[in-house]
Scaffold this active site. Sequence first.
Site, mmCIF file in Angstrom:
data_model
loop_
_atom_site.group_PDB
_atom_site.id
_atom_site.type_symbol
_atom_site.label_atom_id
_atom_site.label_comp_id
_atom_site.label_asym_id
_atom_site.label_seq_id
_atom_site.Cartn_x
_atom_site.Cartn_y
_atom_site.Cartn_z
ATOM 1 N N ASN A 1 -24.503 70.429 9.362
ATOM 2 C CA ASN A 1 -25.459 71.459 9.760
ATOM 3 C C ASN A 1 -26.677 70.827 10.423
ATOM 4 O O ASN A 1 -27.444 70.104 9.763
ATOM 5 C CB ASN A 1 -25.918 72.273 8.549
ATOM 6 C CG ASN A 1 -26.995 73.282 8.923
ATOM 7 O OD1 ASN A 1 -26.702 74.316 9.518
ATOM 8 N ND2 ASN A 1 -28.248 72.992 8.612
ATOM 9 N N GLU A 2 -26.836 71.037 11.719
ATOM 10 C CA GLU A 2 -28.041 70.761 12.519
ATOM 11 C C GLU A 2 -28.364 69.284 12.714
ATOM 12 O O GLU A 2 -29.410 68.966 13.292
ATOM 13 C CB GLU A 2 -29.262 71.513 11.948
ATOM 14 C CG GLU A 2 -29.092 73.022 11.995
ATOM 15 C CD GLU A 2 -30.349 73.814 11.693
ATOM 16 O OE1 GLU A 2 -30.380 75.007 12.009
ATOM 17 O OE2 GLU A 2 -31.304 73.234 11.135
ATOM 18 N N ASN A 3 -27.501 68.368 12.292
ATOM 19 C CA ASN A 3 -27.858 66.955 12.415
ATOM 20 C C ASN A 3 -27.695 66.416 13.832
ATOM 21 O O ASN A 3 -28.475 65.555 14.260
ATOM 22 C CB ASN A 3 -27.032 66.120 11.434
ATOM 23 C CG ASN A 3 -27.372 66.440 9.996
ATOM 24 O OD1 ASN A 3 -28.430 67.002 9.706
ATOM 25 N ND2 ASN A 3 -26.485 66.117 9.083
ATOM 26 N N SER B 1 -22.722 72.175 13.642
ATOM 27 C CA SER B 1 -23.279 73.452 14.043
ATOM 28 C C SER B 1 -24.795 73.310 14.034
ATOM 29 O O SER B 1 -25.370 72.966 12.991
ATOM 30 C CB SER B 1 -22.842 74.565 13.086
ATOM 31 O OG SER B 1 -23.279 75.824 13.536
#
Length: 801
Positions: free
Chosen positions: A411-413, A457
């Site tokens: 997530n978002e990395n 994502s």
Amino acid sequence: MKDTTQLTEGWSLRHGDALLDARVPGCVHTDLLAAGVIPDPFVGLNETEVAWVGRQEWTYTARLAHDSAHERTDLVFDGLDTAAHITLGGEPVGTTRNMHRGHRFDVTGRTGELEVRFASAYDEAAAVRAVTGERPNVYPEPSQYIRKMACGFGWDWGPTLVTAGIWRPVRLEHWSTARIARVRPLVTVADGTGRVEVRLDLERTARGEGRPLTASARVAGTTARAETTVTGDGAVLRLEVPDARLWWPRGHGDQPLYDLEVVLTGDDGPLDTWRRRIGFRTVVLDRSADEHGTGFTLVVNGVRLFARGVNWIPDDVLPSRVTPERYRTRLTQAAEANVDLVRVWGGGIYEDDAFYDTCDELGLMVWQDFLFACSAYPEEQPLRGEVEAEARDNVVRLMPHPSLVLWNGNNENLWGFRDWGWEPALAGDSWGEGYYLGLLPRIVAELDPTRPYTAGSPWSGSWDHHPNDPAHGTHHSWEVWNRQDYAEYRASVPRFVAEFGWQAPPALATLRRALPGERLAPDSPGMLHHQKAEDGNGKLNRGVERHFPLPEDDFDRWHYLTQIVQARAVAAGIEHWRAHWPVCAGTVVWQLNDCWPVSSWAAIDGDGRPKPLYHELRRVYADRLLTLLPGADGPVLAVVNQSAEPWHASVTLRRQAADGTPLHRAVLDVAVEPRSVVRLPVPDGAAPAAGSAKEFLVADADGLRALHFPVPDKDFAYPRPRYDVTVEPVPGREDRVDVVVSAHTLVRDLLLQADRLGPEATADRGPQTLLPGERTRIRVSGCGARDASDVRSALFCVDTA
């Protein structure tokens, strides 16, 4: 046959010099709560009073005695949280450093005191950080240095409650000759025939080495069987099910499930058995390039879907408290809101099997993140080996579930590396890219090739595009909540919106339980403590001010308006993006649920009470949706049909004055094919003049309604709302009443906050707009007998007069 003994009784927790009773599975916080040592961290400001718990060392003990005729006895932990040193009879058994995987230890012939000593997660993280070096993190906590539920260290919706404990079941397994160590069912379907390739791994005792054994498998009782002789440590069995019934996402078909059983047999009879339920379906992720960019469309059983999703966080920050019944309640709420996809977010946990079992039954597709969120993660040891073992454990554990349709790396990395200043700060150090683009896709391809994998994502598919480019792959839309009005959702058409959302406070009854005795105000001490987002209240207030006068010294009005704005904001995004199918192929709202009582983006608050947003999700995620969207040349009517049947809609358009006077009426006959959208300009004469403060537009079709107001509510000439309220008993049900509201004027966003009638009361619908002369019936459950004056105090609507 293998024997199993569950170790649930007789545990103690050492707290200083004292021994407390411990519940296993459980955690330190729940045991301390049960013993009265700490106050409820969900109440008031107590979170800060219990912060010391996460910084201590804790020890669980139990007397282990067993007498078995089997050759081998294993001590099996399904989950230890997190850095643990285990001894039995004073002698070492093993160590662990990962909350997200199971552990098995040979304790054959050993008895005595079993001791599981947990180090402070902070101490473990500091030791790892000393080896790997510093890495950037969105939050000032060391979650990336320990394989543990990241959000327990605090998030912008969650408290800092760093747990420790035996959080999943522990047992003794006694076995001889051989046991089933791992089963990987690769389930496919082609030309109506279901196929199961069962890949079986065994573990043998020394006496069982090389001994011929028989492995057999069957699906659906005796429908399909296979058998083979095993002389080594593995076998493959293949089964076929003719005319297999397909598993479908909810709303698209049924969810038939088939029992799959694998039996390992020796000379003296059965040795071990493995059972799961499977479903036959195909899933493909279409990431083809087109004239709009790069797509991201789920295709199940050959049918292209607009995913109607929600993001899922742990339902309790103390996750051992989440029971199968609680999973079923929350996921049933999702299904009843017309959700068909649940994304298990990467800062939480791989959920219990009960979660995925329920999704299988309800037809809820599961998008499963690997557990990396909002941080740069070192790729060196000791973390790398733990990451690989964790991924292998959970891919194999979860792959039997037909509801699981997608693996996601993080997530978002990838976005954080590019945009959040990580790249220069890292100066070439590892940060997780090797996991997301290397290790994890290799593991999925090796173990579970029947499912798609995406690296993260948001992710555009490659470094050729910005990771959060709305034209390519998945997109997270957070500029709107953070800096812009929700109308800006309509400024773009991302290919797939994997996160977006708007905050609101929880239900009033939830606030009163969590903040007892506090005079509630947006900035009262408890309200501020239960608002974890940066400038959260400022963003709430600015969101209200763009549309309404901001109430002063009127908490009830502020509470209502913030909840209405949340519902409108999310609805605006979904209506716009659904109207642009198939370019946009899905929305995943942040978020479905909460892990404690808090102002957040959730549709269901921390006590399980639905917010108005929940009811709006049910409307905007329905198979059929009617909406009016602003356009360059006036409003546009969008008729969305996600069902498998054509829809012939007779749409009535009415332009009305604010006082209810009808000004124009038109009827449009619209034919909408299955899983398609028709967009039409509103005819001349039906649309209110641009900027009009005295006219609005109503569209009705088949019980559905859409509204268009040319100006914000604060600028519209609303009349003072007038309506009558009557309460009717429900025959045979003393705990239910029907509230009937009859409007004399335009009544915008009428909302009954049922929890004001009683903390257990619920209403069957959320905000609704009534025209003069219209009436609505609201079924209220759990409130007992109430009169009209009681109900009026729980009714709110837009009132700017």
